[in-house]
Design an enzyme around this catalytic site. Structure first.
Site, PDB file in Angstrom:
ATOM      1  N   ASP A  54       0.849  -1.139  -0.070  1.00 34.61           N
ATOM      2  CA  ASP A  54      -0.085  -0.013   0.043  1.00 34.61           C
ATOM      3  C   ASP A  54       0.978   1.329   0.018  1.00 34.61           C
ATOM      4  OD1 ASP A  54      -1.857   1.970   0.355  1.00 34.61           O
ATOM      5  OD2 ASP A  54      -2.357   1.262   2.291  1.00 34.61           O
TER       6      ASP A  54
HETATM    7  C1  SPV Z   1      -6.811   1.892   4.160  1.00 35.86           C
HETATM    8  O1  SPV Z   1      -7.681   1.073   4.711  1.00 35.86           O
HETATM    9  O2  SPV Z   1      -5.980   1.904   3.295  1.00 35.86           O
HETATM   10  C2  SPV Z   1      -6.334   2.844   5.076  1.00 35.86           C
HETATM   11  C3  SPV Z   1      -6.793   2.702   6.753  1.00 35.86           C
HETATM   12  O3  SPV Z   1      -5.924   3.926   4.669  1.00 35.86           O
HETATM   13  S1  SPV Z   1      -5.105   2.306   7.094  1.00 35.86           S
HETATM   14  O4  SPV Z   1      -4.779   1.143   6.461  1.00 35.86           O
HETATM   15  O5  SPV Z   1      -5.480   2.056   8.681  1.00 35.86           O
HETATM   16  O6  SPV Z   1      -4.222   3.391   7.247  1.00 35.86           O
HETATM   17 MG    MG Z   2      -5.044   3.549   2.922  1.00 35.65          MG
END
Ligand code: SPV
Ligand code: MG
Length: 562
Positions: A54
């Site tokens: 991510d």
């Molecule tokens: C996501 O779900 O991509 C978020 C929330 O941004 S977190 O992963 O908690 O940052």
């Molecule tokens: Mg996110």
């Protein structure tokens, strides 16, 4: 109502809004089914579903595609995680244009630099963008949206980056003042104190707060709401639960080496069908596709010997009688094929060697002389596992009748000629055919609606109460045409009941027959009705012929084209 409006209405309602992270249409649908108020198109989940970190590795277009898929699969409003807006304020403008046009209710943009890193990755390089730069992105987003209901959530990562409460508040205020509809304060602390303190110090009451309780996992929604959070995002549990389930199931399968070893770990196939809307598709198929889906098999009965047409049928079974260059059976096959029914089975008996049409599966009742049509019919029991059309081998009919039967929504349908009362009135004065050759199979309906002159067939079939030669001709609502349609469920009911009867009914009369062995098809249908199995009539009004006598045969020659 737009999804953005829906989310606005949730905002206006007292109490918290709890939304669930998802990463495709299926998880969106399961989230809706579970009763959440909305969906979070989570960057974390979507990246994971692509098996990439991510970290702005996926493009905006890839993320948008998934948000669209979720939006289409669910009636809930979607809040899309748009990371840092995929660049600077210019990228944010395009992001808002695209997400809003796709019907997404809200987007969330965070003050990470591009390319970002997930808030929870330890030991990675983490930098925040300048507060002014992010505030400008918020202003750009708000200036771009066209629908007043569309929302922009501004998120600060100040606590995640370790920049402290003051900086977090400073940033939150700047984004609220730039026009953000809500402010998300993110935290990776194990207890909720950080976010609770933030909420306590929050001094922009017109801008509601958002939180993501992923690491502070024991705090209930109610506590967060009471502290001042309006929107609570359960961000990544759909993908994490599926990873656990998938890992366990696949490892067990590999080890045990048979698919049944994971029966307790997987949903039945029917649950998948339910989630993806197979029932809806079936309804649409019957409404919009040409009649005669490829799954339907026709079972044609051509086993009996006909007395009424001797000597024409001395060396020929009736279905092989020629009418202007084509046999009855050829004409039937032609109409069936034209309606998309290509799977055809014929039960032969009398003079079976004369029936040799190609592309047909044959079943032979060698004992045709001493057994009934029902016995012949069940020689083709193998063909009755799915939806099938049952047809007497001596009828000619208009294509429209067949199309209507193939579209019938009922599990068991009989084609019923509702012109019977006219036929009866004429026959009484002229030539009462049932007196000559036995009564026809007549039908009594539960709810006959209209019949007779200027008849308008019902769109929906209606329930049959009685069928057989014993139905009083003066009170009958129609004549059975010799065509019946069974859905898979209807076919199962028919074959189950016949199977039971063969085991249990070894002697005694059976409806209008002196024994089960001598019973006709309509006797078995009456048995189904008496067992409260629904049998429906599909209305026809003339447009068919049964070739039973010389008179019928002559009429067919007169009516049919070469
Ligand atoms: C996501 O779900 O991509 C978020 C929330 O941004 S977190 O992963 O908690 O940052
Ligand atoms: Mg996110």
């Amino acid at each position: 109502m737009t999804k953005a409006r829906k989310l606005r209405e949730l905002m206006a309602r007292p109490g918290p809004i709890v939304i669930i992270g998802a990463h495709n249409g299926l998880s969106a649908r399961i989230g809706e089914e579970a009763g959440f108020d909305g969906l979070w198109a989570s960057g974390f989940e979507i990246s994971a579903s692509y098996a990439v970190p991510d970290a702005n590795i996926l493009t905006m277009a890839e993320n948008l595609q998934v948000a669209k898929m979720m939006n289409a699969a669910s009636s809930l409003p979607i809040v899309a995680d748009c990371d840092n807006g995929y660049g600077n304020a210019i990228n944010v403008i395009r992001c808002v244009e695209e997400y809003e046009a796709a019907g997404i209710a809200a987007i969330c943009i965070e003050d990470n630099i591009f390319p970002k890193r997930c808030s929870f990755y330890a030991g990675v390089k983490r930098e925040l963008s300048d507060v002014e730069e992010h505030a400008a992105k918020v202003r750009a987003a708000k200036a771009t949206q066209r629908d007043r209901d569309f929302m922009v959530i501004a998120r600060t990562e100040a606590l995640i980056a370790g920049w402290g409460m003051e900086e977090a508040l400073h940033r939150g205020r700047a984004y609220a003042d730039a026009g953000a509809d809500m402010v998300l304060i993110h935290s990776k602390s194990k207890d909720p104190d950080e976010v609770l303190t933030f909420a306590k110090l929050w001094d922009r009451p017109q801008t509601p707060l958002v939180c993501v309780p992923t690491i502070y996992r024991t705090t209930k929604v109610e506590t967060l709401h009471q502290a001042g959070f309006k929107l609570i995002i359960m961000a990544n549990h759909a993908i994490r639960s599926s990873i656990k389930a998938m890992t366990e199931t696949l490892q067990t399968l590999r080890k045990e080496a048979y698919t049944g070893s994971v029966d307790d770990k997987v949903v039945p196939l029917e649950r998948v069908y339910e989630l993806v809307g197979v029932d809806k598709m079936k309804k649409e198929e019957s409404a919009f596709l040409p009649a005669g889906s490829p799954g339907v098999t026709a079972v044609i009965l051509a086993a009996g010997q006909s007395q009424g047409l001797l000597p024409l049928t001395e060396n020929l079974p009736k279905p092989m009688l020629d009418i202007k260059g084509k046999t009855i059976l050829e004409r039937q096959v032609e109409v069936l094929n034209a309606c998309g029914v290509k799977d055809i089975a014929v039960v032969r008996g009398y003079k079976k060697e004369a029936i040799t049409l190609p592309n047909i599966r044959y079943y032979d009742n060698e004992d045709f002389a001493s057994s009934s049509e029902l016995v012949s019919m069940f020689h083709a029991a193998k063909e009755m596992k799915g939806p099938f059309l049952f047809l007497y081998g001596d009828i000619l009919f208009e294509r429209a009748h067949l199309e209507k039967m193939l579209k019938s929504p009922a599990d068991i349908s009989l084609l019923v000629d509702r012109a019977w009362s006219e036929t009866y009135a004429q026959s009484k004065t002229a030539d009462p055919k049932w007196e000559k050759r036995g009564a026809p199979d007549l039908v009594l309906l539960k709810d006959p609606q209209e019949s007779g002159y200027r008849f308008l067939g019902a769109d929906q079939p209606h329930q049959v109460a009685k069928v057989g030669r014993g139905v009083d001709p003066s009170g009958a609502h129609g004549e059975f045409v010799g065509m019946a349609m069974f859905s898979q469920k209807g076919a199962r009911a028919l074959t189950d009941v016949y199977g039971q009867l063969r085991e249990t009914r070894t002697s005694g009369a059976f409806h209008e027959a002196d024994s089960l062995r001598n019973a006709s098809f309509t006797d078995l249908v009456q048995e189904l009705i008496d067992r409260n199995i629904d049998v429906q009539a599909v209305d026809a009004y003339k447009g068919w012929l049964e070739i039973d006598t010389f008179e019928d045969y002559r009429r067919a020659w007169a009516l049919l084209k070469e």
